[in-house]
Design a protein around this motif. Structure first.
Motif, PDB file in Angstrom:
ATOM      1  N   LEU A 178      44.007  42.475  39.772  1.00 18.95           N
ATOM      2  CA  LEU A 178      43.139  43.053  40.794  1.00 18.95           C
ATOM      3  C   LEU A 178      41.938  42.157  41.057  1.00 18.95           C
ATOM      4  O   LEU A 178      41.543  41.935  42.207  1.00 18.95           O
ATOM      5  CB  LEU A 178      42.695  44.447  40.353  1.00 18.95           C
ATOM      6  N   LEU A 179      41.335  41.619  39.987  1.00 22.08           N
ATOM      7  CA  LEU A 179      40.201  40.716  40.149  1.00 22.08           C
ATOM      8  C   LEU A 179      40.600  39.476  40.942  1.00 22.08           C
ATOM      9  O   LEU A 179      39.844  38.998  41.804  1.00 22.08           O
ATOM     10  CB  LEU A 179      39.650  40.314  38.778  1.00 22.08           C
ATOM     11  N   ARG A 180      41.748  38.929  40.648  1.00 22.27           N
ATOM     12  CA  ARG A 180      42.208  37.746  41.384  1.00 22.27           C
ATOM     13  C   ARG A 180      42.381  38.050  42.867  1.00 22.27           C
ATOM     14  O   ARG A 180      42.004  37.237  43.736  1.00 22.27           O
ATOM     15  CB  ARG A 180      43.525  37.254  40.785  1.00 22.27           C
ATOM     16  N   TYR A 181      42.946  39.199  43.161  1.00 24.00           N
ATOM     17  CA  TYR A 181      43.145  39.566  44.562  1.00 24.00           C
ATOM     18  C   TYR A 181      41.802  39.730  45.272  1.00 24.00           C
ATOM     19  O   TYR A 181      41.603  39.199  46.378  1.00 24.00           O
ATOM     20  CB  TYR A 181      43.962  40.855  44.657  1.00 24.00           C
ATOM     21  N   LEU A 182      40.900  40.455  44.667  1.00 18.21           N
ATOM     22  CA  LEU A 182      39.602  40.689  45.295  1.00 18.21           C
ATOM     23  C   LEU A 182      38.819  39.392  45.459  1.00 18.21           C
ATOM     24  O   LEU A 182      38.166  39.173  46.487  1.00 18.21           O
ATOM     25  CB  LEU A 182      38.799  41.688  44.455  1.00 18.21           C
ATOM     26  N   THR A 183      38.863  38.522  44.456  1.00 23.22           N
ATOM     27  CA  THR A 183      38.146  37.252  44.537  1.00 23.22           C
ATOM     28  C   THR A 183      38.737  36.350  45.606  1.00 23.22           C
ATOM     29  O   THR A 183      38.004  35.687  46.363  1.00 23.22           O
ATOM     30  CB  THR A 183      38.172  36.543  43.172  1.00 23.22           C
ATOM     31  N   ALA A 184      40.072  36.307  45.686  1.00 24.45           N
ATOM     32  CA  ALA A 184      40.727  35.444  46.673  1.00 24.45           C
ATOM     33  C   ALA A 184      40.456  35.894  48.102  1.00 24.45           C
ATOM     34  O   ALA A 184      40.440  35.063  49.030  1.00 24.45           O
ATOM     35  CB  ALA A 184      42.235  35.420  46.411  1.00 24.45           C
ATOM     36  N   HIS A 185      40.231  37.191  48.300  1.00 29.66           N
ATOM     37  CA  HIS A 185      40.012  37.718  49.650  1.00 29.66           C
ATOM     38  C   HIS A 185      38.539  38.024  49.912  1.00 29.66           C
ATOM     39  O   HIS A 185      38.219  38.727  50.879  1.00 29.66           O
ATOM     40  CB  HIS A 185      40.844  38.991  49.858  1.00 29.66           C
ATOM     41  N   ARG A 186      37.673  37.495  49.097  1.00 28.71           N
ATOM     42  CA  ARG A 186      36.237  37.670  49.309  1.00 28.71           C
ATOM     43  C   ARG A 186      35.707  36.472  50.099  1.00 28.71           C
ATOM     44  O   ARG A 186      35.827  35.325  49.672  1.00 28.71           O
ATOM     45  CB  ARG A 186      35.512  37.775  47.962  1.00 28.71           C
TER      46      ARG A 186
END
Length: 634
Positions: free
Chosen positions: A526-534
């Motif tokens: 989840l962190l990777r997804y949120l960071t990549a789309h920030r």
């Protein structure tokens, strides 16, 4: 101890310490005292620090401590996330040492737990000093042992909950009060007020519970005319009030736009946080008392209330092993010294620790509910009364009058009470025969004493009896070194009671062994997804309640907009503010949970945002968490 009292003790004839005289002859340390104290502190250090790298850190407090370690703003105001959008639902004082440790050593579980270990060992050492000046080295050693081996003390010191800090500071306040009563000086009394004020920063109104006890003991036992004692007491109380309210006054004077929103309040006031949400709402039927946010108190009704609190099957084995001995010590300690002068220090000590015990029992009994670990604050009082009582009973025993039977009777009664507390569970059945055997040997040895009985025989009999009283609670205390018997990180308790909490939490969400910087595989995805789309947003995401945000805040120090605070029901942010944040691209994603009731903010998210397919952020099914993308399409 004054020179007069020392002379009285020396002139007592053949009696080593007459029951109506001082408990000890002088302040000179016996040869055994320092090695014995060192051994107790070593035992305390091992019990409290064992497995510290896998300590049961509290999910909510640990997330806040890591956030507070990032900069001065969340540190001072107690910001739940690094941006300081919303605060803790408590005052931040107890978490300042933990945040400092994380800042100094890095985001490690052991760094977060280290201040609790240090505070626990310091409390044992400080209680020894306070009881020694009151009742002598023998009483001090017993008190230190009892506190060290009290199960709730051990399990709480191995967690990250503010009660350990509160207990340390209140013991310091009791020590300052005892010195003020003994010397008649003003400075120790002022220091007492400062310690209580600092304890207020750790646990708010609970720190004030002992103020009436401290004031009463000072008025009854301090030297000097009544009016001077009253003036000094009022001055100490004023100091305590100023230190207690200093943080609230500073926050009140800070513009709301320059600090976090205060969780648990409907008006963003620090006084509502302390006196409403964490005050009157816990004792009445009005959930919005004094500005508390409505619907934020119901989840904090935890049971463990009523006048049988200390002897129920949950709380009793955690703290009450020496309760009958403490009550006997209080009654007889005051009664036996009834004809002593008003300034009699031993009697003042019994009143101080007895009042400490009584006022907490009353308040806990009438509150809406208590976690079992709340009672850790009465452990020093029980330990001090046990130590002082055994010292007084030993004096009566050596005086050779009809009261000499109290000492063996107290030992046997304490062991019988241990059988009663342990009886419903039979948690450590192999220890019970050991305790009974040692108690019988000790009692028989004491009762069989004759004029020609060697001193060493009596000492061994007394030691056997004291060990008998400690065996069973020590077994419960040691059991919590095994995570299976240490309860949950949100509800630390020892023994089979801990097993119940442990299994319940594991069954729900496996929260027992959280850590800093160690996210689960799902949280990592989840962190990777949120960071990549920030793409320039201020907040990594918006979360429904602290429950949803805490795992990711423990994993990384990233700004998170925590909607609704701890319970999810605090009116933050407003719909207008939330709409503006999404419209100005300060936040894009929102993570909602089905385990918290809906709020206006979550209804807005569900109405205007799109669910993200769970497989996109590493989840096979939707589960209880749903991620929403709130960026307008196109």
């Amino acid at each position: 101890m004054t020179a007069t009292s020392a002379a009285q003790s020396t002139g007592a004839g053949r009696h080593r310490c007459p029951v109506d005289g001082p408990f000890h002859r002088s302040d000179a340390a016996p040869r055994w005292e320092r090695p014995a104290l060192a051994a107790v502190l070593v035992v305390a250090s091992v019990l409290y620090a064992w497995g510290i790298d896998h300590a049961a850190i509290h999910p909510y407090y640990s997330a806040a401590a890591r956030s507070m370690a990032t900069s001065w703003r969340p540190l001072f105001f107690g910001g739940l996330d690094p941006s300081g959008s919303i605060s803790l639902d408590k005052l931040p004082g107890a978490l300042w040492p933990e945040a400092a440790a994380v800042w100094l050593f890095g985001p490690h579980t052991w760094a977060l737990a280290l201040p609790q270990v240090v505070e626990g060992v310091l409390t044992v050492w400080l209680l020894h000093r306070v009881v020694r000046s009151w009742a002598g080295p023998f009483a001090a050693l017993i008190a230190a042992l009892v506190l060290t081996l009290t199960p709730v003390t051990v399990v709480l010191t191995r967690a990250t909950i503010p009660d350990t800090t509160l207990t340390l500071l209140l013991v310091a306040a009791a020590g300052a009060l005892e010195k003020a009563v003994r010397t008649g000086r003003l400075l120790p009394l002022i220091t007492c007020g400062v310690w209580v004020g600092l304890a207020f920063q750790a646990k708010m109104l609970q720190a004030w519970l002992i103020l009436p006890v401290l004031a009463t003991v000072h008025q009854l036992a301090a030297p000097g005319p009544p009016l001077r004692r009253a003036r000094r007491c009022l001055l100490s109380g004023a100091v305590s009030l100023v230190v207690s309210c200093s943080w609230m006054l500073f926050v009140r004077a800070t513009p709301a736009t320059s600090r976090p929103y205060l969780d648990g309040t409907s008006d963003n006031s620090p006084f509502s946080l302390v006196f409403g949400y964490n005050g009157l709402s816990r004792f009445g039927s009005d959930p919005s008392a004094l500005g508390a946010a409505p619907a934020t108190t119901a989840s904090r009704t935890t049971g463990n209330t009523g006048w049988g609190l200390l002897i129920n099957h949950t709380v009793g084995p955690q703290v009450a092993w020496f309760l009958p001995l403490a009550l006997l010590a209080l009654v007889l300690g005051v009664a036996w010294r009834g004809r002593r002068p008003r300034t009699d220090l031993p009697r003042a000590g019994f009143l101080l620790w007895g009042g400490w015990l009584a006022v907490h029992v009353v308040v806990f009994s009438v509150s809406n509910g208590n976690h079992a670990y709340y009672t850790s604050v009465i452990a020093p009082a029980l330990a001090a009364l046990a130590g002082g009582g055994l010292a007084a009973f030993r004096c009566a025993y050596e005086a050779g009058d009809r009261r000499r039977v109290v000492l063996p009777s107290a030992i046997v009664g304490t062991v019988v009470w241990a059988l009663v507390l342990d009886g419903p569970t039979r948690f450590l059945p192999w220890l019970l025969p050991v305790a009974v055997m040692l108690a019988v040997c000790g009692a028989l040895g004491l009762c069989a004493r004759g004029p020609r009985t060697p001193r060493r025989v009596v000492n061994w009999a007394l030691a056997s009896g004291i060990i008998a009283t400690l065996v069973v609670p020590a077994g419960w205390a040691v059991s919590c070194l095994d995570p299976l018997y240490a309860g949950a990180s949100t509800a630390p308790v020892c023994g089979p009671v801990g097993t119940f909490y442990h299994e319940a939490v594991h069954h729900r969400a496996s929260l027992r062994r959280v850590g800093l910087g160690r996210p689960s595989a799902r949280d990592t995805a989840l962190l990777r997804y949120l960071t990549a789309h920030r793409h320039g947003e201020k907040y990594l995401f918006a979360a429904q309640a602290a429950y949803t945000a805490a795992p990711l805040l423990r994993a990384e120090s990233q700004p998170v907009l925590v909607m609704g605070g701890f319970t999810g029901n605090t009116p933050f942010p407003t719909i207008q503010r939330l709409d503006a944040l999404f419209a100005t691209h300060q936040v894009r994603y929102a993570l909602l949970t089905s385990r918290r009731p809906a709020s206006p903010a979550t209804l807005w998210v569900r109405a205007y945002c799109r669910p993200v397919p769970p497989e996109a952020y590493g989840r096979r099914a939707q589960g209880s968490l749903t991620l929403y993308d709130c960026r307008p399409e196109g």
